[in-house]
Write a protein that holds these residues in place. Structure first.
Motif, PDB file in Angstrom:
ATOM      1  N   GLU A 279      36.172  67.373  31.218  1.00  0.00           N
ATOM      2  CA  GLU A 279      35.433  66.941  32.412  1.00  0.00           C
ATOM      3  C   GLU A 279      34.273  66.031  32.016  1.00  0.00           C
ATOM      4  OE1 GLU A 279      33.277  68.935  36.358  1.00  0.00           O
ATOM      5  OE2 GLU A 279      34.299  70.212  34.891  1.00  0.00           O
ATOM      6  N   LEU A 280      33.577  66.390  30.939  1.00  0.00           N
ATOM      7  CA  LEU A 280      32.463  65.582  30.460  1.00  0.00           C
ATOM      8  C   LEU A 280      32.956  64.235  29.925  1.00  0.00           C
ATOM      9  CD1 LEU A 280      29.435  65.360  29.752  1.00  0.00           C
ATOM     10  CD2 LEU A 280      29.959  66.477  27.576  1.00  0.00           C
ATOM     11  N   THR A 281      34.050  64.247  29.172  1.00  0.00           N
ATOM     12  CA  THR A 281      34.591  63.006  28.626  1.00  0.00           C
ATOM     13  C   THR A 281      35.008  62.055  29.743  1.00  0.00           C
ATOM     14  OG1 THR A 281      35.367  64.195  26.661  1.00  0.00           O
ATOM     15  CG2 THR A 281      36.326  62.040  27.072  1.00  0.00           C
ATOM     16  N   LEU A 282      35.632  62.584  30.786  1.00  0.00           N
ATOM     17  CA  LEU A 282      36.048  61.744  31.911  1.00  0.00           C
ATOM     18  C   LEU A 282      34.846  61.232  32.699  1.00  0.00           C
ATOM     19  CD1 LEU A 282      39.196  63.722  33.053  1.00  0.00           C
ATOM     20  CD2 LEU A 282      39.143  61.432  32.049  1.00  0.00           C
ATOM     21  N   ALA A 283      33.755  62.000  32.736  1.00  0.00           N
ATOM     22  CA  ALA A 283      32.531  61.500  33.373  1.00  0.00           C
ATOM     23  C   ALA A 283      31.997  60.292  32.618  1.00  0.00           C
ATOM     24  CB  ALA A 283      31.483  62.607  33.430  1.00  0.00           C
ATOM     25  N   PHE A 284      32.055  60.350  31.293  1.00  0.00           N
ATOM     26  CA  PHE A 284      31.618  59.201  30.498  1.00  0.00           C
ATOM     27  C   PHE A 284      32.561  58.020  30.707  1.00  0.00           C
ATOM     28  CE2 PHE A 284      31.276  56.603  26.678  1.00  0.00           C
ATOM     29  CZ  PHE A 284      29.900  56.452  26.574  1.00  0.00           C
ATOM     30  N   ALA A 285      33.857  58.290  30.827  1.00  0.00           N
ATOM     31  CA  ALA A 285      34.816  57.211  31.075  1.00  0.00           C
ATOM     32  C   ALA A 285      34.530  56.535  32.420  1.00  0.00           C
ATOM     33  CB  ALA A 285      36.236  57.762  31.045  1.00  0.00           C
ATOM     34  N   ARG A 286      34.178  57.305  33.433  1.00  0.00           N
ATOM     35  CA  ARG A 286      33.812  56.708  34.725  1.00  0.00           C
ATOM     36  C   ARG A 286      32.601  55.791  34.564  1.00  0.00           C
ATOM     37  NH1 ARG A 286      34.998  62.019  36.326  1.00  0.00           N
ATOM     38  NH2 ARG A 286      36.642  62.211  37.899  1.00  0.00           N
ATOM     39  N   ALA A 287      31.629  56.261  33.809  1.00  0.00           N
ATOM     40  CA  ALA A 287      30.434  55.449  33.592  1.00  0.00           C
ATOM     41  C   ALA A 287      30.784  54.147  32.873  1.00  0.00           C
ATOM     42  CB  ALA A 287      29.391  56.242  32.806  1.00  0.00           C
ATOM     43  N   ALA A 288      31.710  54.216  31.937  1.00  0.00           N
ATOM     44  CA  ALA A 288      32.122  53.007  31.218  1.00  0.00           C
ATOM     45  C   ALA A 288      32.812  52.025  32.154  1.00  0.00           C
ATOM     46  CB  ALA A 288      33.048  53.382  30.061  1.00  0.00           C
ATOM     47  N   VAL A 289      33.711  52.514  32.996  1.00  0.00           N
ATOM     48  CA  VAL A 289      34.413  51.636  33.933  1.00  0.00           C
ATOM     49  C   VAL A 289      33.426  50.947  34.862  1.00  0.00           C
ATOM     50  CG1 VAL A 289      36.038  51.583  35.872  1.00  0.00           C
ATOM     51  CG2 VAL A 289      36.572  52.934  33.834  1.00  0.00           C
ATOM     52  N   LYS A 290      32.470  51.705  35.386  1.00  0.00           N
ATOM     53  CA  LYS A 290      31.493  51.142  36.321  1.00  0.00           C
ATOM     54  C   LYS A 290      30.562  50.141  35.633  1.00  0.00           C
ATOM     55  CE  LYS A 290      30.954  54.713  39.903  1.00  0.00           C
ATOM     56  NZ  LYS A 290      30.895  53.790  41.059  1.00  0.00           N
ATOM     57  N   ASN A 291      29.982  50.536  34.539  1.00  0.00           N
ATOM     58  CA  ASN A 291      28.935  49.727  33.926  1.00  0.00           C
ATOM     59  C   ASN A 291      29.477  48.547  33.127  1.00  0.00           C
ATOM     60  OD1 ASN A 291      26.140  51.144  34.368  1.00  0.00           O
ATOM     61  ND2 ASN A 291      27.601  52.791  33.981  1.00  0.00           N
ATOM     62  N   GLU A 292      30.670  48.682  32.581  1.00  0.00           N
ATOM     63  CA  GLU A 292      31.286  47.563  31.864  1.00  0.00           C
ATOM     64  C   GLU A 292      32.167  46.725  32.774  1.00  0.00           C
ATOM     65  OE1 GLU A 292      30.523  46.684  28.915  1.00  0.00           O
ATOM     66  OE2 GLU A 292      29.524  48.458  28.078  1.00  0.00           O
ATOM     67  N   GLN A 293      32.292  47.172  34.044  1.00  0.00           N
ATOM     68  CA  GLN A 293      33.100  46.452  35.035  1.00  0.00           C
ATOM     69  C   GLN A 293      34.516  46.195  34.527  1.00  0.00           C
ATOM     70  OE1 GLN A 293      31.941  45.092  38.482  1.00  0.00           O
ATOM     71  NE2 GLN A 293      31.110  47.084  37.894  1.00  0.00           N
ATOM     72  N   LEU A 294      35.116  47.226  33.974  1.00  0.00           N
ATOM     73  CA  LEU A 294      36.448  47.081  33.402  1.00  0.00           C
ATOM     74  C   LEU A 294      37.467  46.754  34.483  1.00  0.00           C
ATOM     75  CD1 LEU A 294      36.481  50.047  30.841  1.00  0.00           C
ATOM     76  CD2 LEU A 294      35.875  47.652  30.455  1.00  0.00           C
ATOM     77  N   GLY A 295      38.278  45.736  34.229  1.00  0.00           N
ATOM     78  CA  GLY A 295      39.292  45.316  35.177  1.00  0.00           C
ATOM     79  C   GLY A 295      38.746  44.652  36.419  1.00  0.00           C
ATOM     80  N   GLN A 296      37.496  44.250  36.376  1.00  0.00           N
ATOM     81  CA  GLN A 296      36.852  43.713  37.580  1.00  0.00           C
ATOM     82  C   GLN A 296      36.099  42.411  37.307  1.00  0.00           C
ATOM     83  OE1 GLN A 296      34.734  47.222  39.594  1.00  0.00           O
ATOM     84  NE2 GLN A 296      35.461  48.142  37.685  1.00  0.00           N
ATOM     85  N   ARG A 297      36.437  41.721  36.206  1.00  0.00           N
ATOM     86  CA  ARG A 297      35.658  40.540  35.830  1.00  0.00           C
ATOM     87  C   ARG A 297      36.523  39.288  35.661  1.00  0.00           C
ATOM     88  NH1 ARG A 297      35.585  43.363  31.855  1.00  0.00           N
ATOM     89  NH2 ARG A 297      35.520  41.633  30.375  1.00  0.00           N
ATOM     90  N   GLY A 298      37.784  39.351  36.107  1.00  0.00           N
ATOM     91  CA  GLY A 298      38.643  38.185  36.005  1.00  0.00           C
ATOM     92  C   GLY A 298      39.352  38.044  34.677  1.00  0.00           C
ATOM     93  N   VAL A 299      39.175  39.003  33.763  1.00  0.00           N
ATOM     94  CA  VAL A 299      39.916  39.023  32.497  1.00  0.00           C
ATOM     95  C   VAL A 299      40.540  40.402  32.340  1.00  0.00           C
ATOM     96  CG1 VAL A 299      38.489  37.299  31.323  1.00  0.00           C
ATOM     97  CG2 VAL A 299      37.858  39.724  31.201  1.00  0.00           C
ATOM     98  N   GLN A 300      41.525  40.474  31.477  1.00  0.00           N
ATOM     99  CA  GLN A 300      42.229  41.732  31.254  1.00  0.00           C
ATOM    100  C   GLN A 300      41.454  42.606  30.275  1.00  0.00           C
ATOM    101  OE1 GLN A 300      46.217  41.547  29.353  1.00  0.00           O
ATOM    102  NE2 GLN A 300      46.968  42.105  31.391  1.00  0.00           N
ATOM    103  N   ASP A 301      41.392  43.902  30.552  1.00  0.00           N
ATOM    104  CA  ASP A 301      40.698  44.856  29.692  1.00  0.00           C
ATOM    105  C   ASP A 301      41.628  46.018  29.351  1.00  0.00           C
ATOM    106  OD1 ASP A 301      38.219  43.441  29.877  1.00  0.00           O
ATOM    107  OD2 ASP A 301      37.833  44.382  31.818  1.00  0.00           O
ATOM    108  N   ILE A 302      41.236  46.776  28.328  1.00  0.00           N
ATOM    109  CA  ILE A 302      41.958  47.989  27.933  1.00  0.00           C
ATOM    110  C   ILE A 302      40.959  49.126  27.793  1.00  0.00           C
ATOM    111  CG2 ILE A 302      43.316  49.122  26.128  1.00  0.00           C
ATOM    112  CD1 ILE A 302      44.521  46.427  25.431  1.00  0.00           C
TER     113      ILE A 302
END
Length: 552
Positions: A279-302
């Motif tokens: 649960e804690l690891t997935l909370a950090f993953a959510r923070a990464a998606v939001k703050n790094e804007q993964l998949g939301q900047r016009g380029v492909q991310d992994i």
């Protein structure tokens, strides 16, 4: 002969010229398939496929069931290397290369030249950020000899981001590759950090995440069974004598941090062996998606997220336990919430999900023995002493074997040469002694592993785990239901048998991935080329698998 007027002749010439100049237009280029903006790999540490399918009737509607009911999934997917451990599995996922090419032969091994310990992601040139760095800590991908899918992506698109997150350093570093960024859980502080290999200082969003002390929110929290007692009839009851009783205890409900006055390093370590670690690891993953804007900047991310808690639970109690059964159900609900977050944040049509595991798990030997099976624990220390004693009696030289290293026994080749011994004789004698030990099924020599025999059982699997520059000269295969164990409790993995190599391989992504179960046997080295095909990228250079062609 017919007579033609000047006008007629000019007309014929013009027609011929126009005919010569006209060509059939080329066929329209086939439309390129859509490419996802984000590829998300979820790795469940220590999850055999039999647990997913065995508890299918108890799953939430949108966790594992998202793949089983609405995605494309492979029910007969296997790792084909013999030493099935965490680092090896994580190194294969996004490289497609087995340890024979990647060099990640185990979680740790001994240097064949010196006998010194080596950790798979250890690199003394780098340290953790804002956290202590112990010797052999995992801080960089230097030992990984191959490129990953993220390396391919960032070579072509430097603006792309590749982020690996895990409760274990190796679970973050190896999928992230050489050009990605890894964040891992710190067992002493309950924080997530990275290393100086990736950056000079943590991003502000990571500092903010840690400052909120999210791990402390689970202090004194109770891990209670998710379902009524009757739902666990297919699992071994709590409190078995072979269950590890330390940590969070061996019964449910269990209080994480019980009998502690405040969060301590022991609490932070114990957190990983509960549903709250994921649960804690997935909370950090959510923070990464939001703050790094993964998949939301016009380029492909992994994004790679490796969830470690199931492995800790299975090591402590065995996959046959109710604790493991219940942990899977909690994990399933956490995955459901994470997938629904991705739907909202990235958009359900903008990303592809792949879910797998780094290895399966063998049932606890005592449980197997209670079912009438030949099962047991292979203890390294006494076995080493037995072999060295026998070699000393035969050759008059003490400690010709340095110790067990990954899946093998490492012999001191330099010492044998200094004493004037024929190393082939020493190797043959050591092999002979190993085969006398309880639980040993086969022992392969370096010459066999470098040869081309493809008929001897398990030799090819062990060959895929064998890097001659890093591996021990003798590679050992234990009997089915036997485990290498340094303690008398819990269970483990690491064999070439189905219980340890048969794992989930699940995909979901409307528009990118089809639907339905595929019963054809496939190998886990196929994952990286398959994701490369979906992403529109070439497969990593050393990949040994193939594109499974999932596009609808």
């Amino acid at each position: 002969m017919p007579m033609f007027t000047r006008r007629h002749l000019l007309g014929l010439a013009l027609a011929a010229a126009l005919s010569a100049c006209s060509t059939t237009p080329p066929p329209a280029a086939a439309p390129q398939p859509p490419r996802p903006k984000l590829i998300v790999l979820v790795a469940i540490d220590g999850l055999p496929i039999r647990q997913v399918t065995g508890y299918r009737d108890q799953l939430a509607p949108d966790g594992f069931a998202r793949f089983l009911d609405h995605g494309r999934w492979f029910s007969d997917a296997h790792y084909e290397h013999g030493h099935t451990v965490t680092a090896a599995g994580h190194s294969i996922m996004l490289s497609g290369a087995y340890p024979q090419r990647s060099g990640i032969i185990s979680n740790e091994w001994r240097d064949p030249a010196t006998g010194a310990p080596v950790y798979n992601t250890g690199d003394a040139d780098y340290t953790y950020l804002d956290n202590p760095t112990k010797p052999l800590s995992g801080t960089s991908p230097r030992n990984l000899k191959v490129e990953t899918l993220g390396d391919v992506l960032r070579t072509r698109s430097p603006a792309s981001k590749v982020i690996g997150i895990s409760g274990k350093d190796r679970g973050a570093i190896l999928p992230a590759g050489h050009k990605g960024t890894a964040y891992m859980y710190m067992g002493e502080t309950g924080q997530f950090s990275s290393s100086t290999y990736y950056m000079a200082a943590l991003p502000q969003w990571v500092k903010d995440f840690n400052a909120a002390k999210p791990a402390d929110a689970f202090f004194k929290k109770t891990w209670a069974p998710l379902l009524p007692e009757s739902a666990y009839a297919r699992s071994a009851p709590d409190g078995q004598p072979w269950y590890l009783a330390s940590g969070n205890g061996n019964r449910l409900p269990a209080i994480v941090g019980d009998k502690m006055d405040a969060p301590t390093p022991r609490f932070y370590e114990n957190l990983l062996a509960s549903p709250f670690g994921d649960e804690l690891t997935l909370a950090f993953a959510r923070a990464a998606v939001k703050n790094e804007q993964l998949g939301q900047r016009g380029v492909q991310d992994i994004l790679s997220v490796s969830l470690s808690s199931h492995d800790y639970v299975n090591h402590a109690f065995g996959p046959e336990s109710r604790l493991s059964h219940d942990h899977l159900l909690h994990l399933d609900r956490h995955l459901q919430a994470f997938f629904q977050f991705l739907d909202q944040e990235v958009g359900a049509g903008n990303y592809v999900l792949a879910l797998t595991a780094d290895h399966g798990f063998t049932d606890s030997p005592e449980w197997s023995a209670s079912k009438g099976l030949d099962a047991g624990r292979f203890a390294s220390a006494p076995s080493l002493a037995i072999v060295n004693t026998a070699l000393a009696a035969r050759f008059g030289v003490d400690k010709l074997a340095w110790g067990f290293s990954a899946a093998g026994l490492l012999l001191n080749e330099q010492l044998a040469a200094e004493k004037g011994l024929n190393f082939a004789d020493v190797q043959a004698a050591a092999r002979e002694e190993l085969l006398k030990l309880p639980g040993v099924a086969a022992v392969f020599t370096r010459e066999q592993l470098l040869g081309n025999d493809t008929t001897t059982p398990y030799l090819e699997a062990m060959r895929k785990s064998f890097d001659p520059t890093r591996a021990a000269q003798l590679q050992i295969v234990l009997k089915p239901n036997w485990i290498q164990s340094y303690r008398p409790t819990g269970s483990s993995h690491g064999s070439p048998y189905e219980v340890d190599n048969h794992v989930p391989l699940l995909f979901w992504g409307p528009g990118y991935v089809g639907q339905g179960e595929v019963k054809t046997r496939v190998q886990m080295a196929d994952l990286a080329p398959t994701l490369a095909g979906i992403a529109g990228l070439p497969a990593p250079a050393q990949a040994q698998g193939k594109d499974l062609q999932l596009r609808p």
